[in-house]
Design an enzyme around this catalytic site. Structure first.
Site, PDB file in Angstrom:
ATOM      1  CE  LYS A  67      -4.090  -2.174   1.979  1.00 15.77           C
ATOM      2  NZ  LYS A  67      -5.160  -2.108   2.978  1.00 15.77           N
ATOM      3  CG  ASP A 104      -7.875   0.180   3.479  1.00 13.60           C
ATOM      4  OD1 ASP A 104      -8.582  -0.587   2.812  1.00 13.60           O
ATOM      5  OD2 ASP A 104      -6.630   0.147   3.464  1.00 13.60           O
TER       6      ASP A 104
END
Ligand code: ATR
Length: 276
Positions: A67, A104
């Protein structure tokens, strides 16, 4: 015409639910798409992403451990990705550049507030961990209106760095991991450590669990099982894993790519039944 190409990049990636989820979403709109899981070790990640988009890829999800690298290689970053410094969605722009988003934290909050019907406003929140997963949700918990956010990490420097990055000392502060038994109880306890994924025990005192406590593990399946067992043993009012978060973050990516937000609940129920 070939179907539009999408993928999820991770390492390992074998058990990813993302291909199934995106195909189920696509069916809701009668869309044909190809969605692959691509296993890329860290050293190959940037090249694999570039090759995917150069070959016509339209969008990619990015999971562990990539990420931060995804954020670094993007040409343009959304505010949610910029404040966290990581990205879980990459999208090809019409001019060929790559845009990064981080969905997220929004996904977790939507799972808690909409699927599980719990309003986080005024909650005292305890965030366990200060790595990538914790950073991905910390700001969104504050946006959702928690009264305080206490960050506790095994290595205190990472917790301090996250609290400093947030920069709201009146609401977000740190405590020491070794003091967990003495820091009182909380309305929301989020497990953002990787202990469950690594399969190592995470001994936590029951005293953390307040009367209306919601315990939430960012992972799902076996990785979440021991934290959820602890929460139930401590009589937490709610104990949830992150399967719903995964669905909501996937739906946000789908909406970015296709301009339409799918229904997550039928797919959530399907995956829940499959894992039972
Ligand atoms: P992720 O992207 O999953 O967050 P990460 O960035 O490596 O992965 O962060 C892992 C987090 O889990 C860290 O907060 C780590 O604590 P340290 O910073 O002290 O390493 C935490 N963690 C991992 N194993 C742990 C354990 N056994 N007990 C407590 N915390 C643990």
């Amino acid at each position: 015409m070939n179907p539009t190409q999408f993928a999820v990049f991770g390492h390992p990636i074998g058990h990813s639910l993302s291909p199934r989820i995106h195909q189920a979403f696509a069916q809701q709109f009668g869309l044909a798409l190809e969605y692959r899981a691509i296993d890329a070790p860290p050293a190959d990640f940037a090249a694999a992403v570039r090759a995917f988009f150069a070959a016509g890829g339209a969008g990619a999800n990015v999971t562990l451990p990539h990420k931060a690298a995804a954020f670094a290689l993007a040409d343009q970053c959304s505010p949610s990705a910029s404040r966290v410094g990581t990205a879980n969605v990459l999208t090809a722009l019409p001019d060929g550049r790559l845009a990064a988003h981080n969905t997220d934290g929004d996904g977790m909050v939507r799972d808690i507030t909409e699927r599980h019907g719990v309003d986080l406003r005024g909650h005292t929140a305890l965030l366990l961990g200060a790595g990538g997963a914790a950073r991905g949700v910390a700001w969104n918990l504050l946006d959702a209106g928690v009264a305080t956010l206490t960050i506790v990490n095994r290595s205190p420097a990472a917790a301090d760095a996250l609290a400093d990055a947030i920069g709201e000392p009146a609401r977000a502060h740190t405590r020491y991991w070794q003091d967990l038994a003495d820091i009182g109880s909380y309305d929301l306890i989020v497990n953002a450590t990787s202990a469950g994924v690594l399969g190592v025990p995470l001994p936590l005192p029951f005293s953390l669990v307040g009367a209306r406590a919601l315990c939430y593990d960012l992972s799902y399946g076996v990785a979440a099982s021991s934290f959820l067992a602890w929460a139930k043993a401590a009589d937490a009012r709610y104990a949830f894993d992150g399967l719903g978060m995964l669905l909501e973050t996937a739906a946000d990516a789908f909406a970015l790519w296709h301009g339409q937000r799918p229904e997550t609940e039928p797919v959530y129920q399907l995956l829940r039944q499959a894992s039972a």
